[in-house]
Enzyme design. Structure first.
Site, PDB file in Angstrom:
ATOM      1  N   SER A   1       0.811  -1.216   0.000  1.00 35.79           N
ATOM      2  CA  SER A   1       0.000   0.000   0.000  1.00 35.79           C
ATOM      3  C   SER A   1       0.848   1.270   0.000  1.00 35.79           C
ATOM      4  O   SER A   1       1.908   1.351   0.625  1.00 35.79           O
ATOM      5  CB  SER A   1      -0.918   0.002   1.224  1.00 35.79           C
TER       6      SER A   1
ATOM      7  N   SER B   1      -0.346   4.267   1.183  1.00 38.17           N
ATOM      8  CA  SER B   1      -0.745   5.192   2.246  1.00 38.17           C
ATOM      9  C   SER B   1       0.183   5.242   3.460  1.00 38.17           C
ATOM     10  O   SER B   1       0.493   6.341   3.944  1.00 38.17           O
ATOM     11  CB  SER B   1      -2.173   4.877   2.704  1.00 38.17           C
TER      12      SER B   1
ATOM     13  N   LYS C   1     -14.768  -0.601  -0.409  1.00 32.19           N
ATOM     14  CA  LYS C   1     -15.232   0.781  -0.524  1.00 32.19           C
ATOM     15  C   LYS C   1     -16.754   0.898  -0.560  1.00 32.19           C
ATOM     16  O   LYS C   1     -17.303   1.934  -0.188  1.00 32.19           O
ATOM     17  CB  LYS C   1     -14.623   1.444  -1.760  1.00 32.19           C
TER      18      LYS C   1
ATOM     19  N   ASN D   1     -13.885   6.039   0.511  1.00 34.39           N
ATOM     20  CA  ASN D   1     -12.467   5.731   0.722  1.00 34.39           C
ATOM     21  C   ASN D   1     -11.895   6.488   1.918  1.00 34.39           C
ATOM     22  O   ASN D   1     -10.731   6.311   2.263  1.00 34.39           O
ATOM     23  CB  ASN D   1     -11.642   6.050  -0.535  1.00 34.39           C
TER      24      ASN D   1
ATOM     25  N   GLU E   1     -18.108   5.812 -21.292  1.00 34.76           N
ATOM     26  CA  GLU E   1     -18.732   4.491 -21.272  1.00 34.76           C
ATOM     27  C   GLU E   1     -17.861   3.566 -20.432  1.00 34.76           C
ATOM     28  O   GLU E   1     -16.661   3.812 -20.252  1.00 34.76           O
ATOM     29  CB  GLU E   1     -18.881   3.942 -22.689  1.00 34.76           C
TER      30      GLU E   1
ATOM     31  N   GLY F   1      -1.251   6.408 -11.637  1.00 38.80           N
ATOM     32  CA  GLY F   1      -2.112   6.836 -10.542  1.00 38.80           C
ATOM     33  C   GLY F   1      -1.413   7.410  -9.326  1.00 38.80           C
ATOM     34  O   GLY F   1      -2.072   7.673  -8.313  1.00 38.80           O
TER      35      GLY F   1
END
Length: 240
Positions: free
Chosen positions: A14, A16, A62, A83, A141, A223
């Site tokens: 992770s 975080s 989530k 989140n 879409e 990201g």
């Protein structure tokens, strides 16, 4: 000392913990950040929420976490995923900052010709991305591996269909296994130089999708910045 944490299933890689621990160190904040690994949704009830000042939530909880919360922000209600949790006088308040992180990360890359997007995946991250695209007035879409009403299946995504989109966004975990076989089942020969390809995966920094997109002349983005921006937005919520 205040405590914060991340709820999820497999958290050893992770982003975080290192982000917040570095933040606490550099900004001289007395706090800690813990990993709270949960195997299945039923075990979410065993989390001692009240010992924390704020929590992050990641895959795959989530949406499932919502049933345990006292209230939701308007954005979290509309997105249908949480989140970030603020604990205020014993109340658990759900927020979504993923959409903020995505919007602020992609916005500088947009040009006047970016009119439509194709989103790979239909989970919590996809919902946040969809919400952000609505805010940016970009039509979109969705594509899924599963047959769902109103959602495109990969089998129907022909090269001609793929080529008509300006933005491609991967919201799935595909790409995290660092292999050439760990890749979305799309027609890569249809990638066009005008496209912006955004992969929410940040480790590795360049997934196979992004490498192939770069070779096709596309603008690319991973990201990592989105994660930083959603984390800062979460911190602001916890300290309001």
């Amino acid at each position: 000392m205040k405590s914060y944490g991340l709820i999820g299933k497999s958290l050893k890689h992770s982003f975080s913990p290192s982000y917040f621990k570095d933040k606490f160190k550099h900004e001289h904040i007395t706090a800690d950040y813990e990993l709270i690994e949960v195997e299945n949704p039923a075990n979410l009830r065993s989390v001692d929420f009240q010992k924390y000042s704020g929590l992050n939530v990641t895959i795959p909880f989530k949406s499932q976490i919502i049933a345990l919360l006292d209230s939701l922000s308007n954005e979290a209600i509309e997105i249908g995923a949480v989140n970030t949790i603020k604990i205020n006088e014993g109340q658990l308040i759900g927020h979504n900052t993923d959409w903020v992180g995505f919007k602020e990360s992609i916005e500088p890359l947009l040009n006047g010709s970016d009119q439509n997007a194709l989103i790979f995946g239909t989970g919590g991250a996809s919902k946040a991305v969809s919400f952000a695209l609505d805010k940016l007035d970009i039509s979109f879409e969705l594509v899924s591996r599963n047959m769902k009403p109103g959602i495109m299946h990969y089998d129907s995504l022909t090269p001609n269909k793929l080529a008509k989109y300006d933005i491609l966004i991967n919201t799935t975990p595909v790409g995290t296994k660092h292999g050439k076989d760990d890749i979305l089942p799309i027609h890569y020969e249809a990638l066009q130089p005008h496209m912006l390809v955004f992969d929410l995966v940040y480790n590795p920094p360049k997934t196979e999708l992004l490498m192939r997109a770069k070779n096709a002349g596309c603008r690319i983005k991973n990201g990592h910045e989105m994660l930083e921006k959603q984390a800062e937005a979460a911190w602001e919520i916890w300290n309001q």
